[in-house]
Design a protein around this motif. Structure first.
Motif, short mmCIF file in Angstrom:
data_model
loop_
_atom_site.label_atom_id
_atom_site.label_comp_id
_atom_site.label_asym_id
_atom_site.label_seq_id
_atom_site.Cartn_x
_atom_site.Cartn_y
_atom_site.Cartn_z
N VAL A 423 35.22 50.30 -37.84
CA VAL A 423 35.75 50.70 -36.55
C VAL A 423 35.45 49.60 -35.53
CG1 VAL A 423 33.67 52.04 -35.98
CG2 VAL A 423 35.77 52.44 -34.71
N ILE A 424 36.53 49.22 -34.80
CA ILE A 424 36.39 48.23 -33.73
C ILE A 424 36.88 48.90 -32.46
CG2 ILE A 424 37.04 45.94 -32.91
CD1 ILE A 424 37.73 45.26 -35.86
N GLY A 425 35.95 49.19 -31.56
CA GLY A 425 36.32 49.90 -30.34
C GLY A 425 36.04 49.07 -29.12
N ARG A 426 36.71 47.90 -29.01
CA ARG A 426 36.47 47.01 -27.88
C ARG A 426 37.77 46.28 -27.54
NH1 ARG A 426 32.96 43.44 -31.91
NH2 ARG A 426 34.56 42.04 -32.70
N ALA A 427 37.83 45.68 -26.36
CA ALA A 427 39.03 44.94 -25.96
C ALA A 427 39.16 43.67 -26.81
CB ALA A 427 38.95 44.58 -24.49
N ARG A 428 40.42 43.26 -27.06
CA ARG A 428 40.67 42.04 -27.82
C ARG A 428 40.17 40.82 -27.03
NH1 ARG A 428 44.10 40.75 -31.89
NH2 ARG A 428 45.05 42.81 -31.80
N GLN A 429 39.58 39.88 -27.73
CA GLN A 429 39.08 38.66 -27.09
C GLN A 429 40.23 37.78 -26.65
OE1 GLN A 429 35.60 36.66 -28.78
NE2 GLN A 429 36.78 34.77 -28.77
N ILE A 430 40.15 37.29 -25.41
CA ILE A 430 41.18 36.40 -24.86
C ILE A 430 40.51 35.09 -24.43
CG2 ILE A 430 42.88 36.08 -23.02
CD1 ILE A 430 43.15 39.14 -22.93
N ILE A 431 41.11 33.95 -24.79
CA ILE A 431 40.57 32.64 -24.43
C ILE A 431 41.57 31.93 -23.50
CG2 ILE A 431 39.84 30.39 -25.27
CD1 ILE A 431 39.05 31.75 -27.89
N LYS A 432 41.11 31.50 -22.34
CA LYS A 432 41.94 30.76 -21.39
C LYS A 432 41.36 29.35 -21.26
CE LYS A 432 43.53 34.77 -18.80
NZ LYS A 432 43.74 35.37 -17.46
N ARG A 433 42.05 28.39 -21.81
CA ARG A 433 41.57 27.03 -21.83
C ARG A 433 41.38 26.46 -20.43
NH1 ARG A 433 41.70 25.03 -26.91
NH2 ARG A 433 42.95 26.17 -28.47
#
Length: 454
Positions: A423-433
């Protein structure tokens, strides 16, 4: 003595004004048990078939406490405080139901042991009509002195009424006195109040009995056992003696205490042999620890059961209802409340587990909490055996995780998880260069502008 009936009369009517407390004196605790509870436990262990507790007027909380601690005991009210003999006669109806042995004790002497009470009963069984428990001290001031002639006690002289010669006596009255049941009521009724304080002294029974030709004897006890409590300082002194007893008893039974003076026990703490207790540990009421366990430094346990071969701490807290199975590991800054931790399960770091079941061989990661309270009620979390809960996870009860469940770090779990599921209950990781560089420049400019007063 097993065939001899035994009535214990416990005097507990004192207000304890020097305690500076609204609480009746005998309700103050030593080892997390009220003073009077220690005395009631001791007389019961010494064979008392009945107990009469003499209380003061308007002490309903004390009467309720006695009923809770010793359902077999009855309370009697001393309406006026006119001395110790007057207090004993407040329990007249109990005295009229004859007993072979009648012992009078004080509710503020919590350290008296069943073995010492048995010594007094032994005197009665051996032919004494009155038996007094005495002790020797090099500081007798304030105590009643035991006056002995030819091996028999002829009188007990209170400090204020004693002559200069009598005050030199160092064999003193503990306050605990035993009577052969056939003589008790008659002796008590004969006591008058012609003394400096105008009170009816129980100790006068000795002189009256001696004048009647009755056999009055004394038995010697340890001074530490008979110390009473009238002040907060004396309460702390009794606590120190109690703790020393508990530590010595634990070590004699095969428990290792690395720094004995830093371990504090409750009256009902149960530690099995081959347990190791590190430094600065506090046991509240209702704790048992099974063999082979280690309780590490700076831990606090209350109402908890620790299974064999478990490790607790350092800096752990087990609250009421914590139940650790064999080989469980509870680590630093972990709190367990009303939860069963299965065999070999690990909860090692910075975690709160409350109102939960942790299955055998599960691993609970650092920073995990069970959210068991919604502001109105408590809810249960069930973690199946062999589960892995990643660090910084939040399990929102009520929720169930099946056997072998795997929770990704940082997850918030609000719905049931089936066995062997991830189970993964967290927001998706986003990378902004390059965004970090822009933020640093922005924050630095703001700081520079502030320092220049712009």
């Amino acid at each position: 003595m097993t065939t001899r009936s035994f009535l214990a009369i416990v005097l507990a009517a004192g207000l304890g004004t020097r305690m500076r407390s609204a609480l009746p004196k005998v309700m103050h605790p030593v080892g997390y048990m009220p003073l009077v509870g220690h005395v009631l436990s001791a007389v019961k262990a010494a064979g008392a078939s009945r107990s009469a507790v003499v209380v003061g007027p308007e002490m309903p909380e004390l009467e309720d406490l006695v009923a809770k601690l010793a359902p077999e005991a009855a309370c009697y009210v001393q309406l006026e405080r006119l001395g110790t003999a007057h207090a004993v006669l407040a329990a007249r109806s109990a005295l009229e139901e004859r007993a072979d042995d009648i012992l009078v004790l004080f509710g503020d002497t919590p350290l008296v042991t069943p073995e010492t009470i048995a010594l007094v009963r032994g005197e009665l069984a051996g032919g004494a009509d009155v038996a007094v428990l005495g002790f020797r001290t090099d500081k007798p001031f304030g105590y009643g002195r035991l006056l002995i002639d030819g091996g028999r006690v002829t009188a007990i002289r209170e400090e204020k009424d004693a002559s200069e010669e009598e005050r030199k006596v160092t064999f003193c009255n503990s306050g605990i006195m035993g009577f052969r049941g056939a003589h008790a009521l008659s002796l008590l009724e004969a006591i008058g109040n012609s003394n400096a304080k105008g009170e009816f002294y129980l100790t006068d029974a000795v002189e009256i009995a001696s004048a009647r030709g009755l056999n009055v004897t004394a038995v010697e006890g340890d001074e530490s056992e008979v110390q009473g409590v009238n002040t907060r300082e004396q309460l702390s002194q009794c606590e120190a003696v109690f703790q020393d007893r508990m530590r010595k008893d634990a070590m004699e039974r095969g428990v290792t205490l690395l720094a004995p003076d830093t371990v504090f026990f409750a009256h009902d703490t149960r530690i099995a042999p081959d347990v190791t207790l590190e430094q600065n540990i506090v046991f509240g009421p209702g704790v048992s620890v099974e063999s082979g366990s280690v309780i590490r430094a700076f831990s606090h346990l209350e109402g908890a059961q620790v299974g064999a071969g478990s490790t607790v701490g350092p800096f752990a807290r087990l609250r009421p209802g914590a139940n650790l199975s064999e080989g469980a590991h509870i680590g630093n800054f972990v709190e367990i409340k009303n939860a069963k931790v299965g065999e070999g399960a690990k909860v090692n770091h910075l975690t709160y587990i409350g109102d939960a079941t942790v299955g055998a061989a599960s691993n609970i990661g650092a920073g995990t909490i069970t959210c068991n309270y919604d502001g109105f009620g408590k809810h249960h979390t069930d973690i199946g055996p062999g589960s892995f809960i990643g660090s910084n996870s939040t399990l929102v009860a009520p929720v169930t995780l099946g056997k072998g469940a795997y929770v990704a770090a940082g997850s918030v779990v609000t719905e049931p998880v089936e066995a062997d599921a991830l189970v993964i209950g967290r927001a998706r990781q986003i990378i902004k260069r390059h965004r970090a560089e822009e933020l640093r420049a922005k924050f630095k400019a703001a700081k520079d502008a502030k320092s220049k007063g712009e």
